[in-house]
Design an enzyme around this catalytic site. Structure first.
Site, PDB file in Angstrom:
ATOM      1  N   CYS A 238       0.863  -1.182   0.000  1.00 33.75           N
ATOM      2  CA  CYS A 238       0.000   0.000   0.000  1.00 33.75           C
ATOM      3  C   CYS A 238       0.892   1.222   0.000  1.00 33.75           C
ATOM      4  O   CYS A 238       1.759   1.345  -0.856  1.00 33.75           O
ATOM      5  CB  CYS A 238      -0.974  -0.017   1.174  1.00 33.75           C
ATOM      6  N   ARG A 243      -2.115  -0.882   5.467  1.00 32.99           N
ATOM      7  CA  ARG A 243      -3.344  -1.410   4.883  1.00 32.99           C
ATOM      8  C   ARG A 243      -3.077  -2.782   4.258  1.00 32.99           C
ATOM      9  O   ARG A 243      -3.918  -3.666   4.283  1.00 32.99           O
ATOM     10  CB  ARG A 243      -3.881  -0.445   3.820  1.00 32.99           C
TER      11      ARG A 243
END
Lengths: 305, 172
Positions: A238, A243
């Site tokens: 990410c 994430r």
């Protein structure tokens, strides 16, 4: 009705409520916003912060093995403790902390499904007490390279055309969200994505109440629609690796992918490093460098003044 | 530690007639910041976060008339992961006012915005435009929050300063 590959990896808020004082269990909160823990946490839970606790203050890396051992000892975590992570934002940071614990070989890690949001929705109590637990001694293993991808490996992986997931927002993936005034520390110099990376924004893994989507829904997305293979080596990235640790968790434990790594350097490294291949646009293989150069030359005014 | 005595949900915005307490404070932006820095300075990490939460609780709720403006005006601080909307304004009496809306799941950001709002309330907009860059360092919040988080807070200071500077220019 398909089941998660490792259903025990998730515990419910009810399970946590029943194990608040179980000495074999340690509840750990990890948040984007540290003040949330101060406002109120699961009774008895300790905080582990992804930045000030898990990252090396000097070198861009995780804390070393000795520091990890000290951290566990201070938080009252022993080698055989069941550690249950939870937090804000659908457990982003909880998954990140979980991943670092796996990096140092902690055997029994779980995620409280739904995190802070579900705990609140279930009407369970918040505590503001200062939590301390008896100190332990902890012996970690060396870092487990099988769950962490470094840049050169990602480059080889990309060149070989293997499964690569970009879990950022579509705007970041397409290379549109780049202009960051007054924000010198966090941006990447170039926008776009790693050639071949498929964009599966992380929220697609989660329900509105912060819990993970069902095994059936996740299988439909990753296996049936994206045609991903559980046995093929897979890397997720990410912007800074947080994430993507959630997606890593989903693939590894909920869908049973055999070989999946988190590229924690992520776009903050790739988009700043020299000679890394980058494409822009909505497609995995994006716009080629040549086409882009031509269109950039014609474009007025420039995108980034 | 001196806990700040404010009710949950904060003081209501008062249109113009009755200004919040800090607006009647004759001290300038720097002096007010110095006072707040002093409140933070000697606290440990946990206490600093508790004080930030107190500040966050003191930030008034967004007035209803601003709610609709969120969608049509460019008020969002895009550098922040969490939704933050800022309106650096000049009230008819001539003083600065920072109206803000910060998501409840971001108490750190909310608390920091409340610090800025308190620093500028009722001061001339030209003075509000001189908010310094070193507030986080002086409060000792950089170590507590880490570099990634303070980036967003710095961009809030820059945004607020820019807003008041524009108002000061239009006034001149």
């Amino acid at each position: 009705m398909p089941e998660y590959a490792q259903p025990d990896i998730l515990v419910s808020t009810e399970w946590v409520a029943e194990h608040l004082t179980d000495p074999r269990v340690r509840i750990v909160e990890s948040d984007e916003d540290r003040a949330l823990y101060v406002q109120g946490h699961v009774p008895g839970a300790v905080e582990i912060d992804w930045q000030t606790d898990l990252q090396d203050p000097l070198q861009r890396d995780y804390i070393d093995r000795a520091a990890f051992e000290r951290l566990c000892a201070e938080r009252g975590i022993a080698k055989d403790t069941t550690v249950v992570f939870y937090g804000d934002k659908s457990n982003w940071w909880a998954c990140y902390a979980f991943w670092v614990f796996k990096l140092y070989g902690h055997a029994d890690c779980r995620i409280m499904n739904g995190g802070r949001k579900r705990w609140g929705l279930d009407g369970r109590p918040w505590s503001t007490e200062r939590v301390t637990h008896p100190r332990t001694t902890y012996a970690a293993t060396e870092q487990d390279g099988s769950i962490r991808a470094l840049r050169d490996e990602v480059l080889r992986h990309q060149k070989a055309g293997r499964q690569l997931l970009d879990v950022r927002s579509p705007e970041e993936y397409r290379g549109e969200r780049m202009h960051m005034p007054d924000y010198p520390n966090e941006g990447a110099v170039r926008g776009g994505h790693v050639p071949g990376a498929v964009n599966v924004p992380w929220p697609m893994n989660c329900n509105d109440d912060g819990t993970f989507r069902s095994a059936k829904e996740l299988e439909k997305l990753y296996i049936r629609e994206l045609k991903m293979k559980r046995r093929s080596p897979t890397i997720a990235y990410c912007r800074i690796g947080e994430r993507s640790s959630l997606t890593w968790f989903v693939l590894r434990y909920l869908l049973g992918f055999g070989n999946v790594k988190n590229y924690d350097g992520s776009w903050l490294e790739w988009g700043n490093a020299v000679r890394m291949p980058i494409v822009r646009g909505p497609e995995p293989h994006g716009t080629s460098a040549a086409t882009r150069a031509a269109s950039d030359a014609c474009a007025t005014p420039p995108v980034h003044a | 530690m001196r806990r700040r005595l404010v009710s949950e949900g904060g003081r209501p915005w008062t249109a113009d007639a009755a200004m919040p307490e800090e607006s009647r404070d004759s001290a300038g932006v720097r002096v007010r910041l110095d006072r707040m820095v002093e409140e933070f300075a000697d606290l440990d990490a946990r206490e600093k976060l508790e004080l930030l939460v107190d500040f966050a609780n003191g930030l008034p709720a967004l007035p209803a008339e601003y709610e609709a403006r969120k969608a049509v005006e460019d008020r969002r601080v895009h550098e922040c992961q969490t939704p933050v909307f800022l309106w650096p304004e000049m009230i008819p009496a001539g003083g600065a006012r920072l109206v803000a809306d910060v998501a409840p799941e971001a108490p750190t950001v909310k608390g920091f915005v409340a610090v800025l709002a308190e620093a500028v309330a009722g001061r001339p907009v030209g003075e509000a435009a001189t908010l310094p860059d070193d507030i986080l360092e002086r409060m000792g919040l950089v170590e507590v929050l880490g570099m990634m988080r303070t980036g967003g807070l710095r961009s809030i200071v820059a945004r607020v300063r820019r807003g008041f500077a524009e108002l000061a220019r239009s006034q001149a």
